[in-house]
Write a protein that holds these residues in place. Structure first.
Motif, PDB file in Angstrom:
ATOM      1  N   ARG A   7       0.758  -1.119   0.151  1.00  0.00           N
ATOM      2  CA  ARG A   7      -0.089  -0.036   0.021  1.00  0.00           C
ATOM      3  C   ARG A   7       0.951   1.020   0.120  1.00  0.00           C
ATOM      4  O   ARG A   7       1.919   1.209   0.473  1.00  0.00           O
ATOM      5  CB  ARG A   7      -0.748  -0.012   1.165  1.00  0.00           C
ATOM      6  CG  ARG A   7      -0.193   0.033   2.517  1.00  0.00           C
ATOM      7  CD  ARG A   7      -1.215   0.222   3.912  1.00  0.00           C
ATOM      8  NE  ARG A   7      -2.100  -0.614   3.841  1.00  0.00           N
ATOM      9  CZ  ARG A   7      -3.208  -0.444   4.595  1.00  0.00           C
ATOM     10  NH1 ARG A   7      -4.043   0.694   4.600  1.00  0.00           N
ATOM     11  NH2 ARG A   7      -3.908  -1.611   4.656  1.00  0.00           N
ATOM     12  N   ASN A  23      -0.056   4.746   1.397  1.00  0.00           N
ATOM     13  CA  ASN A  23      -0.868   5.500   2.142  1.00  0.00           C
ATOM     14  C   ASN A  23      -0.980   7.108   1.619  1.00  0.00           C
ATOM     15  O   ASN A  23      -1.960   7.658   1.619  1.00  0.00           O
ATOM     16  CB  ASN A  23      -0.692   5.620   3.682  1.00  0.00           C
ATOM     17  CG  ASN A  23      -0.927   4.163   4.196  1.00  0.00           C
ATOM     18  OD1 ASN A  23      -1.842   3.397   3.660  1.00  0.00           O
ATOM     19  ND2 ASN A  23      -0.345   4.145   5.269  1.00  0.00           N
ATOM     20  N   VAL A  37      -3.375   0.736  -3.095  1.00  0.00           N
ATOM     21  CA  VAL A  37      -3.086  -0.623  -2.745  1.00  0.00           C
ATOM     22  C   VAL A  37      -2.752  -1.399  -3.992  1.00  0.00           C
ATOM     23  O   VAL A  37      -3.471  -1.134  -5.079  1.00  0.00           O
ATOM     24  CB  VAL A  37      -4.309  -1.173  -1.840  1.00  0.00           C
ATOM     25  CG1 VAL A  37      -3.748  -2.513  -1.691  1.00  0.00           C
ATOM     26  CG2 VAL A  37      -4.613  -0.587  -0.820  1.00  0.00           C
ATOM     27  N   CYS A  94     -10.515  -5.493  -5.391  1.00  0.00           N
ATOM     28  CA  CYS A  94     -10.051  -4.879  -4.010  1.00  0.00           C
ATOM     29  C   CYS A  94     -11.145  -4.826  -3.154  1.00  0.00           C
ATOM     30  O   CYS A  94     -12.262  -4.402  -3.787  1.00  0.00           O
ATOM     31  CB  CYS A  94      -9.412  -3.544  -4.674  1.00  0.00           C
ATOM     32  SG  CYS A  94      -8.672  -2.540  -3.397  1.00  0.00           S
TER      33      CYS A  94
END
Length: 118
Positions: free
Chosen positions: A71, A73, A78, A95
């Motif tokens: 991932r 952030n 992701v 996802c």
């Protein structure tokens, strides 16, 4: 409103690689446990990989050592890096976000098709 949008699905040859992306909007992905699932034609949807907001990633036995979930952030993204692809990896990949830590997935993307030819 939380939205997940997958991309990166394609046709690949056995032994090849693909990277799937999942763009998350509406909330910051750092607050979610994130997962990838897949569904092959005529089969049930199955778990592929999971990255918790803190802790270790985990994988289905069928993909461990070949796939890697990660991932970003800062970008609210992701990823699923898929290496050493096999024809049996052919599926629609989804996802999903576990927003509340209950072990169930509250938000899902629309899916992206991965096809692996032998």
């Amino acid at each position: 409103q939380v939205q997940l949008v997958e991309s990166g699905g394609d046709l690949a040859q056995a032994g090849g690689s693909l990277r799937l992306s999942c763009a998350v909007s509406g909330r910051t992905v750092s607050n979610f446990h994130m997962g990838w699932f897949r569904q092959a034609p005529g089969k049930e949807r199955e778990f592929v990989a999971r990255t918790p907001w803190s802790g270790y990633n985990n994988y289905a036995d069928s993909v461990r050592g070949r796939f890697s979930i990660s991932r970003d952030n800062a970008k609210n993204m992701v990823y699923l890096q898929m290496n050493s692809l096999r024809p049996e990896d052919t599926a629609v990949y989804y996802c999903a976000a576990d927003a509340y830590g209950r072990g169930t997935y509250d938000y899902w993307g629309q899916g992206t098709q991965v096809t692996v030819s032998s």
